[in-house]
Design a protein around this motif. Structure first.
Motif, PDB file in Angstrom:
ATOM      1  N   LYS A 207       1.355   3.027  -0.734  1.00  9.44           N
ATOM      2  CA  LYS A 207       2.525   2.427   0.151  1.00  9.44           C
ATOM      3  C   LYS A 207       1.891   1.330   0.956  1.00  9.44           C
ATOM      4  N   PHE A 208       2.120  -0.006   1.028  1.00  6.10           N
ATOM      5  CA  PHE A 208       1.631  -1.095   1.765  1.00  6.10           C
ATOM      6  C   PHE A 208       2.518  -1.197   2.942  1.00  6.10           C
ATOM      7  N   THR A 209       2.097  -1.520   4.305  1.00  9.54           N
ATOM      8  CA  THR A 209       2.722  -1.788   5.431  1.00  9.54           C
ATOM      9  C   THR A 209       1.889  -2.751   6.083  1.00  9.54           C
ATOM     10  N   CYS A 210       2.759  -3.619   7.029  1.00 10.84           N
ATOM     11  CA  CYS A 210       2.018  -4.527   8.057  1.00 10.84           C
ATOM     12  C   CYS A 210       2.361  -4.077   9.272  1.00 10.84           C
ATOM     13  N   ARG A 211       1.525  -4.272  10.215  1.00 14.92           N
ATOM     14  CA  ARG A 211       1.818  -3.860  11.762  1.00 14.92           C
ATOM     15  C   ARG A 211       1.500  -5.008  12.562  1.00 14.92           C
ATOM     16  N   VAL A 212       2.526  -5.286  13.542  1.00 18.38           N
ATOM     17  CA  VAL A 212       2.494  -6.166  14.568  1.00 18.38           C
ATOM     18  C   VAL A 212       1.778  -5.659  15.909  1.00 18.38           C
TER      19      VAL A 212
END
Length: 560
Positions: A207-212
């Motif tokens: 599972k890949f995610t991006c975080r701001v």
């Protein structure tokens, strides 16, 4: 407004006596901000002139005891006001307001300057995913996705994660590039981050995610990114899907799987040495299997037959044959034995029953009886297999009357005749005379009892005849009237009394004769012993040898 020109000239050419250190005030984009002047260092009653300006112009001026005058600056004419403590109020701040504002005050002969830096903050938008990949190949650097956030000040930062672990660029398998763009109108920043990644086989479920991340908001994370990882097949597996153990007649499904992705659309199955190619499926079903289907099975790729796997299938079987089945007719008194032939692929267990009763062993009879008739069954089990065989034994024989009796009925004049017959098939009865209450008991183990009630007017002879398909039997009995029964009873009583009297007299006479015989024998015995032993008034002059002879003679007499 000549006074304003004069004031401006004075403030321009006058020497500033004091300059405070630069202060920073923060404000949220679009809100109202208050910028302080001198922070109370100068008393309001001592100030004669107050002025606010910025690097590009003047904002407003206030003389003592007069209202503040807002100057014609297009940026602030409608958005500023002055508080009693000379603080500047600006509404609806934008990025253009992020600058240094200076408060100038004239106190006596001094001109004091208080510069304040205004910082504008704006939280970014939630992360937006674009350019997302749907398929990745192992070892090939591929753009996973781009993550973008907009409308921030200062610019937001973006971090990539795989299974909640942060990723960092290594220049080969992971590359992360980030860019910040400033909107020409709003002056707000947009941050875009691109992730390039070379997948491995273990990333199938990653599972890949991006975080701001931003100083003015909580961290915001995107939804997990899903994509397919393609990789070649390295191993083939053959699985027996159906649950065993298997028996003859079952259907068995084989399943061939490859560990590559995407899986192959076609497979080879080897069924008893014969190759079967299956398209658009990875299963093959063996239907109605027999013991001949026991053996090894294989599957492989069509374009790589050296990638193969095997599975073993064992088909259990059980056959049970009785030496006799169906209905078995035997004659009463004959011998009979049943045999059982079992052919199975494993260890079997056998149980026997007659009806609902359990038997200890297989039926064997040296001499059949009617009670041996019945339905016999055997159950042979082996693992999950079970076979049941039954037969019905029928013991037959011509009927025989076992007894015929006459007894008094419930009424004073009634006689009941009871005829007990035995035979198989069930015998029927025929009485030689009509009567009432003709009845029969249940037919059990070849035996049945018939009864007939009658009131005889005269003495007569009644016959009972029992018959079936194999023969018949007849027996007769004398039946007297009730009056004759009374006379006979009296005669029987007299005869019985006479016989009893005679018996008593005989017993007494016998006892007297026995007593006389015993007394006579006893008298003779005493007489003989006294005569040979003593002589009254005489002296014993005999020698020792004579005495011995005398004793021997007496002993012999006693034995006689």
């Amino acid at each position: 407004m000549h006074w304003f020109a004069l004031l401006t000239c004075i403030l321009t050419v006058s020497l500033v006596n004091q300059v405070s250190s630069l202060e920073t005030v923060s404000a949220n984009y679009g809100e109202t901000v208050t910028i302080p002047c001198n922070k109370g260092l100068v008393k309001a009653e001592d100030v004669t002139i107050t002025k606010w300006k910025y690097d590009k112009g003047n904002i407003l001026v206030k003389l003592r005891d007069q209202n503040a005058t807002v100057l014609d600056d297009v940026n602030y004419k409608t958005r500023v006001s002055l508080k009693d403590d000379f603080s500047l109020v600006i509404t609806k701040v934008t990025m253009d307001d992020q600058r240094t504002f200076t408060c100038i005050t004239v106190v006596s002969a001094d001109i004091l300057e208080f510069p304040v830096q205004l910082a504008i903050n704006k939280a970014p938008s939630p992360p937006q995913i674009t350019e997302q990949a749907t398929v990745m190949e192992i070892g090939k650097l591929t753009t996973v996705a781009e993550c973008r956030t907009e409308g921030a000040n200062p610019a937001a930062n973006i971090t990539w994660f795989k299974n909640k672990t942060p990723l960092a660029s290594d220049g080969t398998a992971i590359k992360i590039s980030q860019a910040v763009d400033v909107d020409s109108v709003t002056k707000l920043s947009a941050t875009t981050s691109k992730l390039e990644y070379a997948a491995v086989k273990e990333d199938v479920n990653a599972k890949f995610t991006c975080r701001v991340q931003h100083v003015r908001s909580a961290d915001m994370e995107s939804s997990p990114l899903n994509f397919t990882v393609n990789y070649p097949t390295e191993k083939v597996s053959l699985q027996v899907v159906s649950q065993g153990p298997f028996k003859e007649g079952d259907n068995v499904t084989l399943k061939c799987t490859a560990d590559g992705n995407p899986p192959p659309p076609i497979y080879n199955f080897y069924i008893k040495g014969e190759k079967k190619t299956v398209e658009n499926s990875n299963t093959y079903t063996l239907r109605n299997i027999t013991r001949a289907d026991t053996g090894e099975y294989k599957c492989s790729l069509v374009d790589g037959e050296d990638m193969v796997d095997t599975a073993q299938i064992t088909v259990d079987y059980l056959e049970v044959v009785l030496s006799s089945t169906g209905k078995i007719n035997k004659k009463v008194g004959e011998s009979f034995e049943i045999t059982l032939d079992i052919d199975g692929s494993g260890t079997t267990q056998t149980s026997w029953r007659k009806g609902n009763a359990k038997l200890e062993k297989a039926p064997k009879f040296d001499k059949l009886k009617y009670s041996d008739s019945g339905v016999y069954g055997c159950v042979v089990s082996m693992g999950g297999l079970k076979k049941t065989q039954t037969f019905e034994l029928i013991v037959e024989g011509a009927p025989v009357i076992k007894s015929l009796i006459n007894k008094k009925g419930d009424g004073t004049m009634n006689k009941v005749l009871i005829c007990v017959g035995e035979g198989s098939p069930k015998p029927t009865v025929q009485w030689s005379i009509n009567g009432t209450n003709v009845d029969e008991t249940a037919y059990v183990d070849g035996k049945i009892t018939y009864s007939l009630t009658l009131i005889p007017k005269v003495n007569l002879t009644v016959s009972c005849t029992v018959s079936n398909d194999l023969g018949s039997d007849i027996r007769s009995i004398n039946v007297s009237t009730f009056a004759d029964d009374v006379t006979m009873d009296k005669q029987d009583m007299k005869q019985e009394q006479s016989e009893q009297t005679t018996m008593v007299v005989g017993i007494v006479v016998g006892l007297l004769v026995a007593a006389l015989a015993v007394g006579l024998a006893y008298w003779l015995y005493l007489k003989k012993f006294r005569t040979g032993t003593w002589k009254t008034g005489e002296k014993e002059d005999g020698s020792a040898e004579e005495s011995k002879k005398l004793e021997e003679n007496q002993s012999q007499k006693a034995d006689v």
